[in-house]
Scaffold this active site. Structure first.
Site, PDB file in Angstrom:
ATOM      1  CD  GLU A 266      -2.869  -1.075   2.461  1.00 21.47           C
ATOM      2  OE1 GLU A 266      -2.736  -0.134   3.285  1.00 21.47           O
ATOM      3  OE2 GLU A 266      -3.742  -1.941   2.568  1.00 21.47           O
ATOM      4  CG  HIS A 285      -6.148   0.303   4.544  1.00 25.02           C
ATOM      5  ND1 HIS A 285      -4.948  -0.266   4.884  1.00 25.02           N
ATOM      6  CD2 HIS A 285      -6.957   0.098   5.628  1.00 25.02           C
ATOM      7  CE1 HIS A 285      -5.007  -0.778   6.109  1.00 25.02           C
ATOM      8  NE2 HIS A 285      -6.232  -0.557   6.571  1.00 25.02           N
TER       9      HIS A 285
END
Length: 332
Positions: A266, A285
């Site tokens: 990420e 997320h």
């Protein structure tokens, strides 16, 4: 309390949506907000000369080598009370105080159900088709009432996800490595073995912590056990799922779909293969990202920073250097 030199430079990392400044009163605090994401030597260079760092959950890893590269660092504040990518031992060894902040499980529970509903009823695909001039262009979706939800993990999030499933009239199976029949029954679920849960569920939602025993815990065998058309939802940790096995199951049409909010890497690279995988609903997320939760995070962070400058006891201490009397496990 013992007087401390006031903080001269505070870095707030990875504020992707530039939300922190509007979420709390930072006046009088010498904070520099970074809205991009860097790692490795570039992050060490960025943080050189800062004496405090505010981390937003697990967006930036903070390993031992980073702590060792920052001789001026005296305080780390992590939003929430656990951060699995923050090396607590290295911070304690270098006398770096670590504090957490209040947080809520509700946003992740709500997002999990948003993903379940979106995937089950094919909402994004139907909406996109409608905008392109097509009416009811996709097959019918899954009705939740009477369907079976498999919940992997019955912590504070999994228990709330289960309660909502029961309100929809679903049957709930529960499994985790240490689950007991009594704990499952207390939440309104039935204990199942791991493969049994995957085989009997119409939807499986993951709510497990990540550690050595759970990394890759959903692999080819678990995905193969799922009934044709079943759905997988992950709002917990990307590394719980064997990514190659998931991609194979999606491309081969063995899964009805996967809704994923968390990824092993990420931010997700633009060429990541999941972006091209069929029958996916992907979000960046967002589980903990809500206005109220961000207020709790950043008001908690500013309270810690101001307490440091005032020489007062630090709120929510996570290590002995911050005044904690018992060790905290950031991986719990």
């Amino acid at each position: 309390m013992t007087a401390r030199p006031p903080l001269r430079r505070i870095a707030l990392l990875d504020d992707f949506g530039d939300a922190a400044r509007a979420s709390a009163d930072w006046s009088g605090l010498p904070v520099e907000v970074f809205t991009d994401h860097v790692t490795g030597p570039a992050l060490a260079e960025r943080l050189r000369g800062f004496d405090a760092v505010v981390l937003i959950r697990e967006r930036s890893p903070f390993p031992a080598e980073l702590a060792e590269a920052l001789p001026d660092l005296r305080l780390v504040v992590t939003t929430g009370m656990r951060n699995r990518v923050l090396n607590m031992d290295a911070c304690q060894a270098r006398g770096i105080a670590v504090c957490g902040t209040p947080s809520s499980a509700a946003p992740t529970v709500e997002l999990a159900w948003g993903l379940i509903l979106g995937l089950a009823r094919r909402i994004p695909a139907q909406e996109n088709a409608l905008r392109q001039g097509h009416w009811q262009a996709h097959p019918p979706g899954l009705e939740l009432e009477g369907a079976t939800l498999g919940v992997a993990g019955l912590g504070r999030i999994g228990v709330k996800v289960t309660a909502i499933a029961l309100a929809f009239g679903m049957k709930v199976l529960a499994w985790s490595p240490n689950m007991t029949p009594e704990r499952a029954a207390a939440a309104g679920a039935e204990l199942a073995g791991k493969l049994d849960l995957f085989a009997r569920s119409d939807i499986v939602s993951l709510h497990l912590g990540l550690g050595p025993s759970t990394r890759g815990i959903v692999g080819a065998a678990e995905l193969a056990a799922m009934r044709p058309g079943a759905l997988l939802v992950n709002t917990s940790r990307g590394a719980l799922v064997d990514e190659a096995a998931l991609l194979a199951a999606l491309h081969e049409g063995r899964l009805g779909g996967a809704a994923i909010d968390v990824f092993e890497q990420e931010p997700l690279p633009a060429d990541h293969p999941l972006l091209a995988a069929p029958n996916t609903l992907l979000t960046p997320h967002l589980g903990y990202v809500s206005a109220r939760n961000f207020r709790a995070y950043f008001e908690g962070a500013t309270a810690c920073l101001r307490a440091w400058n005032a020489g007062a006891a630090l709120p929510n201490p996570l290590n002995a250097a911050a005044g904690a009397t018992t060790a905290q496990d950031p991986h719990a």
